[in-house]
Scaffold this active site. Structure first.
Site, PDB file in Angstrom:
ATOM      1  CG  ASP A  12      -1.989  -1.039   1.211  1.00 12.80           C
ATOM      2  OD1 ASP A  12      -1.755  -2.106   0.601  1.00 12.80           O
ATOM      3  OD2 ASP A  12      -3.047  -0.822   1.817  1.00 12.80           O
ATOM      4  CE  LYS A  34      -5.254   2.004   2.655  1.00  9.72           C
ATOM      5  NZ  LYS A  34      -4.089   1.294   3.226  1.00  9.72           N
ATOM      6  CE  LYS A  80      -6.767  -1.391   2.696  1.00 10.44           C
ATOM      7  NZ  LYS A  80      -5.420  -1.925   3.003  1.00 10.44           N
TER       8      LYS A  80
END
Length: 233
Positions: free
Chosen positions: A89, A151, A180
């Site tokens: 991430d 995300k 996400k």
């Protein structure tokens, strides 16, 4: 619906001890979630704790501000892959996105994607700092650069996932790019609302409470709440 496999159990707080991380990995294994998301220094520990469980080891690069040199993000990603990370991430360069410097943002992400050597890269936009136009631009750049996910948030910037942002991000990226939600996913109802809007993975620290609520509802012990239409934070 397998709610557990939508959750990345988050173990990113700076005050966590090694014992805390081990306990978090035990929770993740017992509840059979998608992954843990641990601090870079904890990747090896998490890999050993989760070996054979089917739970992936995720971690972060350029976290939480996204403003480190691209070369540093690349070196960090390579080291994390070597340590056993399954997913990365990364935080994009928020300031450069706000500048409209699309080339810089693209090349920064693409370099991390290359360094990840085929592992899933989730690009964190940190939406609290962005206009809707900048969110759209960031999602499109991330997709062009090879990201597997876009995300919403790090969870460390005073904002988190909102229904409006999930809807916007899902409408912006192609079907093969997932969304996400992270930051403020503290209840099953929030998770389900954001899932209906298009999120497929959720960063959560209250994983057990969410899954206990889901199991109770499946047994008919608790009524489902009315769908939420507000913020996910």
């Amino acid at each position: 619906m397998n709610v557990a496999k939508m959750i990345d159990h988050s173990l990113l707080r700076p005050e966590l001890t090694t014992a805390d991380v081990r306990h978090g990995c035990e929770v993740a294994a017992r509840r059979a979630v998608a992954s843990v998301c641990v601090r870079p220094s904890d990747v090896g520990l998490a890999g050993a704790a989760l070996d054979g469980t089917g739970v992936l080891v995720g971690t972060v690069a350029g976290f939480p501000h996204g403003d480190t040199l691209t070369a540093v993000k690349v070196a960090e990603t390579r080291a994390l892959v070597e340590a056993g990370a399954d997913e990365i991430d990364m935080v994009l360069h928020i300031g450069r996105l706000r500048d409209g410097d699309d080339a810089y943002v693209h090349d920064d992400i693409a370099a991390v994607v290359a360094a990840a050597q085929g592992r899933v890269v989730k690009v964190i936009l940190e939406n609290v700092y962005l206009t809707d136009e900048q969110k759209v631009a960031g999602c499109r750049i991330a997709e062009r650069a090879g990201a597997g996910f876009v995300k919403t948030s790090t969870g460390f910037a005073g904002g988190g996932a909102t229904l409006a942002d999930i809807q916007l991000m899902r409408a912006t990226v192609s079907p093969h790019v997932e969304v996400k939600a992270a930051g403020g996913v503290r209840s099953l109802d929030t998770l389900l609302t954001l899932h209906r809007a298009g999120a497929t993975r959720f960063g959560a620290t209250v994983t057990e409470a969410i899954l206990d609520d889901f199991a109770a509802r499946e047994r008919g012990e608790r009524p489902a709440a009315a769908p939420s239409t507000g913020s996910g934070y």
